[in-house]
Motif scaffolding. Sequence first.
Motif, PDB file in Angstrom:
ATOM      1  N   GLY A  65       0.835  -1.193   0.000  1.00 43.80           N
ATOM      2  CA  GLY A  65       0.000   0.000   0.000  1.00 43.80           C
ATOM      3  C   GLY A  65       0.870   1.243   0.000  1.00 43.80           C
ATOM      4  O   GLY A  65       2.089   1.176   0.145  1.00 43.80           O
ATOM      5  N   VAL A  66       0.216   2.360  -0.182  1.00 42.95           N
ATOM      6  CA  VAL A  66       0.908   3.643  -0.180  1.00 42.95           C
ATOM      7  C   VAL A  66      -0.033   4.679   0.418  1.00 42.95           C
ATOM      8  O   VAL A  66      -1.244   4.609   0.236  1.00 42.95           O
ATOM      9  CB  VAL A  66       1.349   4.045  -1.616  1.00 42.95           C
ATOM     10  N   VAL A  67       0.541   5.597   1.168  1.00 44.18           N
ATOM     11  CA  VAL A  67      -0.244   6.695   1.709  1.00 44.18           C
ATOM     12  C   VAL A  67       0.379   7.993   1.210  1.00 44.18           C
ATOM     13  O   VAL A  67       1.606   8.121   1.138  1.00 44.18           O
ATOM     14  CB  VAL A  67      -0.346   6.648   3.257  1.00 44.18           C
ATOM     15  N   MET A  68      -0.487   8.913   0.799  1.00 46.86           N
ATOM     16  CA  MET A  68      -0.040  10.178   0.229  1.00 46.86           C
ATOM     17  C   MET A  68      -0.672  11.329   0.992  1.00 46.86           C
ATOM     18  O   MET A  68      -1.850  11.288   1.334  1.00 46.86           O
ATOM     19  CB  MET A  68      -0.423  10.245  -1.242  1.00 46.86           C
ATOM     20  N   PHE A  69       0.150  12.341   1.232  1.00 46.80           N
ATOM     21  CA  PHE A  69      -0.283  13.534   1.943  1.00 46.80           C
ATOM     22  C   PHE A  69       0.118  14.756   1.124  1.00 46.80           C
ATOM     23  O   PHE A  69       1.238  14.804   0.600  1.00 46.80           O
ATOM     24  CB  PHE A  69       0.431  13.651   3.298  1.00 46.80           C
ATOM     25  N   ARG A  70      -0.753  15.721   1.042  1.00 44.29           N
ATOM     26  CA  ARG A  70      -0.337  16.988   0.440  1.00 44.29           C
ATOM     27  C   ARG A  70       0.703  17.616   1.345  1.00 44.29           C
ATOM     28  O   ARG A  70       0.554  17.636   2.567  1.00 44.29           O
ATOM     29  CB  ARG A  70      -1.534  17.910   0.273  1.00 44.29           C
ATOM     30  N   ALA A  71       1.771  18.135   0.746  1.00 46.69           N
ATOM     31  CA  ALA A  71       2.853  18.728   1.533  1.00 46.69           C
ATOM     32  C   ALA A  71       2.431  20.034   2.180  1.00 46.69           C
ATOM     33  O   ALA A  71       3.033  20.455   3.169  1.00 46.69           O
ATOM     34  CB  ALA A  71       4.090  18.946   0.661  1.00 46.69           C
ATOM     35  N   GLY A  72       1.399  20.663   1.637  1.00 38.15           N
ATOM     36  CA  GLY A  72       0.904  21.901   2.216  1.00 38.15           C
ATOM     37  C   GLY A  72      -0.297  22.403   1.456  1.00 38.15           C
ATOM     38  O   GLY A  72      -0.460  22.107   0.277  1.00 38.15           O
ATOM     39  N   ILE A 100      -1.961   7.584   9.352  1.00 36.29           N
ATOM     40  CA  ILE A 100      -2.264   7.193   7.972  1.00 36.29           C
ATOM     41  C   ILE A 100      -3.687   7.613   7.621  1.00 36.29           C
ATOM     42  O   ILE A 100      -3.982   7.952   6.468  1.00 36.29           O
ATOM     43  CB  ILE A 100      -2.050   5.679   7.787  1.00 36.29           C
ATOM     44  N   ARG A 101      -4.563   7.635   8.601  1.00 35.46           N
ATOM     45  CA  ARG A 101      -5.957   8.028   8.373  1.00 35.46           C
ATOM     46  C   ARG A 101      -6.083   9.454   7.854  1.00 35.46           C
ATOM     47  O   ARG A 101      -7.092   9.816   7.255  1.00 35.46           O
ATOM     48  CB  ARG A 101      -6.759   7.892   9.665  1.00 35.46           C
ATOM     49  N   ASP A 102      -5.070  10.279   8.100  1.00 33.78           N
ATOM     50  CA  ASP A 102      -5.107  11.671   7.659  1.00 33.78           C
ATOM     51  C   ASP A 102      -4.679  11.832   6.201  1.00 33.78           C
ATOM     52  O   ASP A 102      -4.795  12.928   5.651  1.00 33.78           O
ATOM     53  CB  ASP A 102      -4.211  12.539   8.547  1.00 33.78           C
ATOM     54  N   GLY A 103      -4.169  10.759   5.604  1.00 36.44           N
ATOM     55  CA  GLY A 103      -3.704  10.827   4.224  1.00 36.44           C
ATOM     56  C   GLY A 103      -4.636  10.102   3.278  1.00 36.44           C
ATOM     57  O   GLY A 103      -5.749   9.709   3.639  1.00 36.44           O
ATOM     58  N   GLU A 104      -4.168   9.953   2.064  1.00 35.52           N
ATOM     59  CA  GLU A 104      -4.885   9.208   1.030  1.00 35.52           C
ATOM     60  C   GLU A 104      -4.211   7.843   0.944  1.00 35.52           C
ATOM     61  O   GLU A 104      -3.066   7.740   0.503  1.00 35.52           O
ATOM     62  CB  GLU A 104      -4.805   9.943  -0.311  1.00 35.52           C
ATOM     63  N   PHE A 105      -4.899   6.801   1.379  1.00 36.82           N
ATOM     64  CA  PHE A 105      -4.348   5.465   1.570  1.00 36.82           C
ATOM     65  C   PHE A 105      -4.878   4.565   0.455  1.00 36.82           C
ATOM     66  O   PHE A 105      -6.079   4.378   0.326  1.00 36.82           O
ATOM     67  CB  PHE A 105      -4.788   4.981   2.955  1.00 36.82           C
ATOM     68  N   PHE A 106      -3.940   4.017  -0.364  1.00 39.16           N
ATOM     69  CA  PHE A 106      -4.307   3.204  -1.516  1.00 39.16           C
ATOM     70  C   PHE A 106      -3.618   1.843  -1.461  1.00 39.16           C
ATOM     71  O   PHE A 106      -2.484   1.732  -0.998  1.00 39.16           O
ATOM     72  CB  PHE A 106      -3.895   3.898  -2.820  1.00 39.16           C
ATOM     73  N   ASN A 107      -4.289   0.829  -2.008  1.00 40.57           N
ATOM     74  CA  ASN A 107      -3.677  -0.497  -2.126  1.00 40.57           C
ATOM     75  C   ASN A 107      -2.956  -0.613  -3.469  1.00 40.57           C
ATOM     76  O   ASN A 107      -2.885   0.358  -4.233  1.00 40.57           O
ATOM     77  CB  ASN A 107      -4.719  -1.611  -1.934  1.00 40.57           C
ATOM     78  N   ARG A 108      -2.444  -1.796  -3.776  1.00 43.50           N
ATOM     79  CA  ARG A 108      -1.672  -2.002  -5.017  1.00 43.50           C
ATOM     80  C   ARG A 108      -2.513  -1.804  -6.276  1.00 43.50           C
ATOM     81  O   ARG A 108      -1.970  -1.609  -7.344  1.00 43.50           O
ATOM     82  CB  ARG A 108      -1.060  -3.395  -5.034  1.00 43.50           C
ATOM     83  N   ASP A 109      -3.831  -1.841  -6.127  1.00 47.66           N
ATOM     84  CA  ASP A 109      -4.710  -1.641  -7.278  1.00 47.66           C
ATOM     85  C   ASP A 109      -5.171  -0.194  -7.415  1.00 47.66           C
ATOM     86  O   ASP A 109      -6.005   0.110  -8.270  1.00 47.66           O
ATOM     87  CB  ASP A 109      -5.931  -2.557  -7.167  1.00 47.66           C
ATOM     88  N   GLY A 110      -4.663   0.689  -6.569  1.00 48.98           N
ATOM     89  CA  GLY A 110      -5.050   2.095  -6.638  1.00 48.98           C
ATOM     90  C   GLY A 110      -6.402   2.380  -6.022  1.00 48.98           C
ATOM     91  O   GLY A 110      -6.997   3.432  -6.267  1.00 48.98           O
ATOM     92  N   LEU A 111      -6.890   1.444  -5.213  1.00 40.71           N
ATOM     93  CA  LEU A 111      -8.185   1.604  -4.545  1.00 40.71           C
ATOM     94  C   LEU A 111      -7.980   2.087  -3.115  1.00 40.71           C
ATOM     95  O   LEU A 111      -7.003   1.715  -2.453  1.00 40.71           O
ATOM     96  CB  LEU A 111      -8.944   0.274  -4.550  1.00 40.71           C
ATOM     97  N   ARG A 112      -8.889   2.906  -2.645  1.00 42.66           N
ATOM     98  CA  ARG A 112      -8.789   3.440  -1.287  1.00 42.66           C
ATOM     99  C   ARG A 112      -8.851   2.323  -0.259  1.00 42.66           C
ATOM    100  O   ARG A 112      -9.584   1.356  -0.404  1.00 42.66           O
ATOM    101  CB  ARG A 112      -9.923   4.404  -0.999  1.00 42.66           C
ATOM    102  N   MET A 113      -8.058   2.521   0.767  1.00 43.31           N
ATOM    103  CA  MET A 113      -8.073   1.609   1.909  1.00 43.31           C
ATOM    104  C   MET A 113      -8.401   2.425   3.145  1.00 43.31           C
ATOM    105  O   MET A 113      -8.281   3.652   3.147  1.00 43.31           O
ATOM    106  CB  MET A 113      -6.708   0.925   2.065  1.00 43.31           C
ATOM    107  N   ARG A 114      -8.774   1.717   4.188  1.00 44.62           N
ATOM    108  CA  ARG A 114      -9.076   2.356   5.461  1.00 44.62           C
ATOM    109  C   ARG A 114      -8.273   1.642   6.533  1.00 44.62           C
ATOM    110  O   ARG A 114      -8.175   0.421   6.531  1.00 44.62           O
ATOM    111  CB  ARG A 114     -10.569   2.241   5.732  1.00 44.62           C
TER     112      ARG A 114
END
Length: 126
Positions: A65-72, A100-114
């Motif tokens: 998985g990957v989590v992404m956050f806006r830098a600002g 991680i809940r504060d970011g955009e969390f995606f699995n290997r298929d690009g689908l949102r995770m919780r």
Amino acid sequence: MTDFDDWLRATFAETDGFTVLIVVLGLGGGRVDLLKSAHLHVIGDDIDWPRMAEHLDGSGMAWGGVVMFRAGREGLVADDIARDRLDQLARALNGDRTLIRDGEFFNRDGLRMRLDDAEPQPPVLN
């Protein structure tokens, strides 16, 4: 189209460019491990999930998985600021994975995770 594609396009439309902090995660066995991190300046909405996943695969890590956050909120930020914010984020995530809940969390298929709270497991007695 994936959840990642929808998020990227919507965020780009809102900002007209932004810097994202990326944390690649190992998932398994009830664990969330921080594997690698980087920042990326998003100056268009033409990158799709398959291309992003190729870049993540290039890390050489077996990621789940990957989590992404806006830098600002200001959109694009300078490289030195992005590096500092990424370092602060990695230290914070090391201490508290629930961030991680504060970011955009995606699995290997690009689908949102919780990320849900783990239930305490009873000890295994032999």
